[in-house]
Design an enzyme around this catalytic site. Sequence first.
Site, PDB file in Angstrom:
ATOM      1  N   ASP A 114      -2.016   4.474   2.247  1.00 34.79           N
ATOM      2  CA  ASP A 114      -1.058   4.262   3.335  1.00 34.79           C
ATOM      3  C   ASP A 114       0.324   4.003   2.747  1.00 34.79           C
ATOM      4  OD1 ASP A 114      -0.087   3.706   5.970  1.00 34.79           O
ATOM      5  OD2 ASP A 114      -0.240   1.571   5.509  1.00 34.79           O
TER       6      ASP A 114
ATOM      7  N   LYS B 267      -6.740  -0.665  -8.534  1.00 31.50           N
ATOM      8  CA  LYS B 267      -6.266  -1.957  -9.045  1.00 31.50           C
ATOM      9  C   LYS B 267      -7.475  -2.598  -9.718  1.00 31.50           C
ATOM     10  CE  LYS B 267      -3.115  -5.210  -9.453  1.00 31.50           C
ATOM     11  NZ  LYS B 267      -1.900  -5.052 -10.291  1.00 31.50           N
TER      12      LYS B 267
ATOM     13  N   ASP C  23       3.786   6.835   2.248  1.00 33.28           N
ATOM     14  CA  ASP C  23       5.130   6.613   2.808  1.00 33.28           C
ATOM     15  C   ASP C  23       6.177   6.724   1.702  1.00 33.28           C
ATOM     16  OD1 ASP C  23       4.191   6.085   5.406  1.00 33.28           O
ATOM     17  OD2 ASP C  23       5.590   4.418   5.665  1.00 33.28           O
TER      18      ASP C  23
ATOM     19  N   TYR D 295      -9.191  -1.642   5.777  1.00 36.87           N
ATOM     20  CA  TYR D 295      -8.879  -1.283   7.170  1.00 36.87           C
ATOM     21  C   TYR D 295     -10.067  -1.520   8.096  1.00 36.87           C
ATOM     22  CZ  TYR D 295      -4.327   1.057   6.918  1.00 36.87           C
ATOM     23  OH  TYR D 295      -2.991   1.348   6.816  1.00 36.87           O
TER      24      TYR D 295
ATOM     25  N   ASP E 259       0.275  -0.517  -8.847  1.00 41.65           N
ATOM     26  CA  ASP E 259       1.663  -0.974  -9.047  1.00 41.65           C
ATOM     27  C   ASP E 259       2.417  -0.005  -9.954  1.00 41.65           C
ATOM     28  OD1 ASP E 259      -0.041  -1.791 -11.088  1.00 41.65           O
ATOM     29  OD2 ASP E 259       0.900  -3.751 -11.380  1.00 41.65           O
TER      30      ASP E 259
END
Length: 354
Positions: A245, A189, A249, A138, A221
């Site tokens: 982020d 990851k 959600d 970001y 994942d």
Amino acid sequence: MKVLVLPGDGIGPEIVAQAKKVLNALQKDGLDIELSEAPLGGAAYDAYGAPYPEFTQKLAREADAILLGAVGGPQYDQLDRPLRPERGLLGIRKDLNLFANLRPAILYPELANASTLKPEVVSGLDILIVRELTGDIYFGQPRGIRVNEAGEREGFNTMLYSESEVRRIAHVAFRAAQKRGKKLCSVDKANVLETTEFWKEIMTDVAKEYPDVELSHMYVDNAAMQLVRAPKQFDVMVTGNIFGDILSDQASMLTGSIGMLPSASLDQNGKGLYEPSHGSAPDIAGKDIANPLATILSAAMMLRYSLNNEAAAVRVENAVKAVLAQGLRTADIYEAGTTKVSCSQMGDAVVAAL
Ligand code: IPM
Ligand code: MG
């Protein structure tokens, strides 16, 4: 205590108005706070030509806590990137060093049927996602869109975490886990990205200071899959800005509606920005149908974390539980057999339940 209110854009002003009703009611009962208001995002661009203007910066820096609605809207999509509403939100997070984003996903028993997942998969769900909020891809430099040596246009961003950034969010997450189920899952990851391999190494090191917390690691994942397969295996999850982020959600929908989820973004000293996890929902703005409960619950988090008033926080949370038990529902969580109410009616009902 100084509380700055940033209504923002879209449904922001409507939902924030309901949270203000709740705070005003608590003020009548002796809560000692001073409220002020400023624009952020598109509203700030309209008023001052910038999404996080000096006027707002000054009040934000002086405040003990900040309550935000939401920012963004299609009318701002064509603006230059630095002028867009989202930059206002990222700007205030960075300016105030709000690196620790707490996003709880709790399923209220009354809403078990509102989830798209089977009730047995989600009933009793209580997860806390701790998302790092001021680093990662970001904010990493360099970034941009350029023409490469072959003459082709390309876009690029930089995923970057310093050791101190990972350490401080690790401590927040471990302490949060200590106060809950003592299980922490760090999401990375590490099989592909060095940045997150490094993240994993630091998490493992910090874990030595918290022998009472069980640390596990999961690739992002797999974490996305496990969140819909068996979400109750998680207690606290900690992850970087971009993975957090996305996963937050996803976690929100386990609870039936993103309209129910509050969040807190904290600095090192407990100063915080509190906002619903959802966006500005321009499609329903001004219709008085949005769900104000995430914002009201964000105000409860503000009472708890920045204003050190656990009793008032619990009172607000109990009032929200009471209106759900009364069968009152905004459109996003409505089902047959319950009573559909507007945004403002929901706010009034919470005040009455207080
Ligand atoms: C969030 C939002 C923001 C983010 C956007 C609006 C910049 O999606 O708070 O999750 O990506 O952090
Ligand atoms: Mg988001």
